[in-house]
Design a protein around this motif. Structure first.
Motif, PDB file in Angstrom:
ATOM      1  N   GLU A   1      17.089  -8.537  12.729  1.00 29.97           N
ATOM      2  CA  GLU A   1      15.814  -7.871  12.471  1.00 29.97           C
ATOM      3  C   GLU A   1      15.596  -7.607  10.977  1.00 29.97           C
ATOM      4  OE1 GLU A   1      12.174  -6.256  13.641  1.00 29.97           O
ATOM      5  OE2 GLU A   1      13.638  -7.272  14.891  1.00 29.97           O
ATOM      6  N   CYS A   2      16.556  -6.930  10.346  1.00 33.19           N
ATOM      7  CA  CYS A   2      16.372  -6.524   8.938  1.00 33.19           C
ATOM      8  C   CYS A   2      17.186  -7.370   7.965  1.00 33.19           C
ATOM      9  CB  CYS A   2      16.727  -5.054   8.768  1.00 33.19           C
ATOM     10  SG  CYS A   2      18.472  -4.652   9.028  1.00 33.19           S
ATOM     11  N   GLY A   3      18.126  -8.163   8.451  1.00 33.38           N
ATOM     12  CA  GLY A   3      18.919  -9.022   7.584  1.00 33.38           C
ATOM     13  C   GLY A   3      20.075  -8.321   6.894  1.00 33.38           C
ATOM     14  N   ALA A   4      20.412  -7.096   7.305  1.00 34.88           N
ATOM     15  CA  ALA A   4      21.528  -6.371   6.702  1.00 34.88           C
ATOM     16  C   ALA A   4      22.833  -7.095   7.018  1.00 34.88           C
ATOM     17  CB  ALA A   4      21.581  -4.948   7.225  1.00 34.88           C
ATOM     18  N   VAL A   5      23.684  -7.223   6.019  1.00 35.13           N
ATOM     19  CA  VAL A   5      24.939  -7.965   6.145  1.00 35.13           C
ATOM     20  C   VAL A   5      26.092  -6.989   6.307  1.00 35.13           C
ATOM     21  CG1 VAL A   5      26.497  -9.561   4.988  1.00 35.13           C
ATOM     22  CG2 VAL A   5      24.037  -9.833   4.739  1.00 35.13           C
TER      23      VAL A   5
ATOM     24  N   ASP B   1      25.892 -20.486  -7.193  1.00 37.75           N
ATOM     25  CA  ASP B   1      24.922 -19.494  -6.723  1.00 37.75           C
ATOM     26  C   ASP B   1      24.703 -19.601  -5.212  1.00 37.75           C
ATOM     27  OD1 ASP B   1      24.636 -18.565  -9.289  1.00 37.75           O
ATOM     28  OD2 ASP B   1      22.768 -19.680  -9.681  1.00 37.75           O
ATOM     29  N   VAL B   2      24.587 -20.836  -4.718  1.00 36.74           N
ATOM     30  CA  VAL B   2      24.426 -21.042  -3.272  1.00 36.74           C
ATOM     31  C   VAL B   2      25.667 -20.549  -2.542  1.00 36.74           C
ATOM     32  CG1 VAL B   2      24.182 -22.783  -1.458  1.00 36.74           C
ATOM     33  CG2 VAL B   2      22.815 -22.954  -3.545  1.00 36.74           C
ATOM     34  N   LEU B   3      26.831 -20.815  -3.086  1.00 32.24           N
ATOM     35  CA  LEU B   3      28.087 -20.374  -2.479  1.00 32.24           C
ATOM     36  C   LEU B   3      28.138 -18.849  -2.408  1.00 32.24           C
ATOM     37  CD1 LEU B   3      30.841 -21.058  -1.301  1.00 32.24           C
ATOM     38  CD2 LEU B   3      31.724 -21.155  -3.631  1.00 32.24           C
ATOM     39  N   ARG B   4      27.767 -18.185  -3.496  1.00 40.53           N
ATOM     40  CA  ARG B   4      27.767 -16.715  -3.497  1.00 40.53           C
ATOM     41  C   ARG B   4      26.723 -16.159  -2.522  1.00 40.53           C
ATOM     42  NH1 ARG B   4      28.044 -17.605  -9.198  1.00 40.53           N
ATOM     43  NH2 ARG B   4      30.125 -17.112  -9.979  1.00 40.53           N
ATOM     44  N   GLU B   5      25.585 -16.819  -2.450  1.00 36.95           N
ATOM     45  CA  GLU B   5      24.480 -16.348  -1.626  1.00 36.95           C
ATOM     46  C   GLU B   5      24.781 -16.398  -0.132  1.00 36.95           C
ATOM     47  OE1 GLU B   5      20.084 -18.000  -0.525  1.00 36.95           O
ATOM     48  OE2 GLU B   5      20.691 -18.118  -2.632  1.00 36.95           O
ATOM     49  N   CYS B   6      25.469 -17.444   0.309  1.00 35.21           N
ATOM     50  CA  CYS B   6      25.666 -17.609   1.749  1.00 35.21           C
ATOM     51  C   CYS B   6      27.140 -17.578   2.152  1.00 35.21           C
ATOM     52  CB  CYS B   6      24.989 -18.882   2.240  1.00 35.21           C
ATOM     53  SG  CYS B   6      25.566 -20.374   1.452  1.00 35.21           S
ATOM     54  N   SER B   7      27.975 -17.031   1.301  1.00 35.17           N
ATOM     55  CA  SER B   7      29.408 -17.005   1.612  1.00 35.17           C
ATOM     56  C   SER B   7      29.742 -16.122   2.810  1.00 35.17           C
ATOM     57  CB  SER B   7      30.190 -16.531   0.391  1.00 35.17           C
ATOM     58  OG  SER B   7      29.835 -15.197   0.082  1.00 35.17           O
ATOM     59  N   PHE B   8      28.917 -15.105   3.090  1.00 36.07           N
ATOM     60  CA  PHE B   8      29.197 -14.194   4.203  1.00 36.07           C
ATOM     61  C   PHE B   8      29.075 -14.874   5.560  1.00 36.07           C
ATOM     62  CE2 PHE B   8      24.673 -13.921   3.478  1.00 36.07           C
ATOM     63  CZ  PHE B   8      24.142 -13.901   4.755  1.00 36.07           C
ATOM     64  N   ARG B   9      28.548 -16.085   5.593  1.00 35.92           N
ATOM     65  CA  ARG B   9      28.418 -16.826   6.856  1.00 35.92           C
ATOM     66  C   ARG B   9      29.593 -17.776   7.103  1.00 35.92           C
ATOM     67  NH1 ARG B   9      22.776 -17.166   9.016  1.00 35.92           N
ATOM     68  NH2 ARG B   9      21.566 -15.778   7.714  1.00 35.92           N
ATOM     69  N   GLY B  10      30.514 -17.868   6.146  1.00 34.69           N
ATOM     70  CA  GLY B  10      31.703 -18.694   6.333  1.00 34.69           C
ATOM     71  C   GLY B  10      31.675 -19.953   5.490  1.00 34.69           C
ATOM     72  N   ALA B  11      32.842 -20.599   5.410  1.00 30.98           N
ATOM     73  CA  ALA B  11      33.003 -21.769   4.549  1.00 30.98           C
ATOM     74  C   ALA B  11      32.197 -22.963   5.035  1.00 30.98           C
ATOM     75  CB  ALA B  11      34.483 -22.141   4.462  1.00 30.98           C
TER      76      ALA B  11
ATOM     77  N   ALA C   1      34.706 -14.490   4.161  1.00 27.50           N
ATOM     78  CA  ALA C   1      34.853 -13.819   5.449  1.00 27.50           C
ATOM     79  C   ALA C   1      33.491 -13.756   6.145  1.00 27.50           C
ATOM     80  CB  ALA C   1      35.400 -12.404   5.258  1.00 27.50           C
ATOM     81  N   VAL C   2      33.472 -14.171   7.395  1.00 25.85           N
ATOM     82  CA  VAL C   2      32.231 -14.155   8.171  1.00 25.85           C
ATOM     83  C   VAL C   2      31.883 -12.708   8.510  1.00 25.85           C
ATOM     84  CG1 VAL C   2      31.109 -14.912  10.286  1.00 25.85           C
ATOM     85  CG2 VAL C   2      32.697 -16.431   9.122  1.00 25.85           C
ATOM     86  N   GLN C   3      30.672 -12.309   8.168  1.00 27.15           N
ATOM     87  CA  GLN C   3      30.213 -10.958   8.440  1.00 27.15           C
ATOM     88  C   GLN C   3      28.983 -11.009   9.329  1.00 27.15           C
ATOM     89  OE1 GLN C   3      29.641  -8.914   4.747  1.00 27.15           O
ATOM     90  NE2 GLN C   3      31.722  -9.269   4.060  1.00 27.15           N
ATOM     91  N   THR C   4      28.795  -9.953  10.089  1.00 26.20           N
ATOM     92  CA  THR C   4      27.643  -9.902  10.988  1.00 26.20           C
ATOM     93  C   THR C   4      26.365  -9.649  10.193  1.00 26.20           C
ATOM     94  OG1 THR C   4      28.027  -7.554  11.355  1.00 26.20           O
ATOM     95  CG2 THR C   4      28.987  -9.081  12.951  1.00 26.20           C
ATOM     96  N   VAL C   5      25.278 -10.166  10.716  1.00 27.16           N
ATOM     97  CA  VAL C   5      23.972 -10.019  10.081  1.00 27.16           C
ATOM     98  C   VAL C   5      22.994  -9.532  11.138  1.00 27.16           C
ATOM     99  CG1 VAL C   5      22.106 -11.218   8.870  1.00 27.16           C
ATOM    100  CG2 VAL C   5      24.469 -11.903   8.506  1.00 27.16           C
ATOM    101  N   CYS C   6      22.249  -8.494  10.812  1.00 27.46           N
ATOM    102  CA  CYS C   6      21.226  -8.004  11.736  1.00 27.46           C
ATOM    103  C   CYS C   6      20.058  -8.991  11.736  1.00 27.46           C
ATOM    104  CB  CYS C   6      20.737  -6.619  11.312  1.00 27.46           C
ATOM    105  SG  CYS C   6      19.397  -5.998  12.358  1.00 27.46           S
TER     106      CYS C   6
END
Length: 135
Positions: free
Chosen positions: A58-62, A9-19, A51-56
């Motif tokens: 202000e609103c936290g949009a990924v 669950d933690v892996l799925r939750e924060c995977s957009f920030r990279g390994a 894959a590292v994705q950008t995050v706003c």
């Protein structure tokens, strides 16, 4: 070492920030240390992109496009500009209200009348032409 549901669950939750971030977050939350390679393999197995994705900020949009000047997503940038325009409108309204303040207008008129009276007395005292005759 086996992977738990909580770690997945933690892996799925924060995977957009990279390994590396996901590995550190799993260790912080679950207390289990995994190698970077192990995190990459587990993400592949559970079909989770690292894959590292950008995050706003202000609103936290990924995964949104971030404006280089403001550092915000398009929606937050537009909201930011809207707030600036509203603040400018308030300044303009305040300036307009001050310019039309009856008390300030009357004060300026009294001061102008007093100056005109002083000028008139000076011209009469020394026999000088008045302002209207000088034109």
């Amino acid at each position: 070492m086996r992977w738990s549901e909580e770690q997945d669950d933690v892996l799925r939750e924060c995977s957009f920030r990279g390994a590396a971030y996901a590995r550190d977050e799993i260790e912080r939350r679950c207390g289990t240390a995994h190698t970077l390679h192990a995190v990459e393999l587990r993400a592949s197995r559970i079909h989770c992109s690292l894959a590292v994705q950008t995050v706003c900020p202000e609103c936290g949009a990924v995964g949104v496009v971030i404006n280089r000047q403001t550092g915000l997503c398009r929606l937050c940038t537009e909201r930011y500009h809207l707030e600036q325009e509203r603040a400018f409108a308030e300044v303009l309204e305040r300036e307009r209200a001050e310019a039309e303040d009856p008390g300030r207008i009357a004060e300026a008129r009294r001061e102008r009348d007093a100056q005109r009276q002083r000028n008139s007395r000076t011209c009469r005292r020394y026999g000088l032409p008045s302002r209207s005759r000088r034109k």
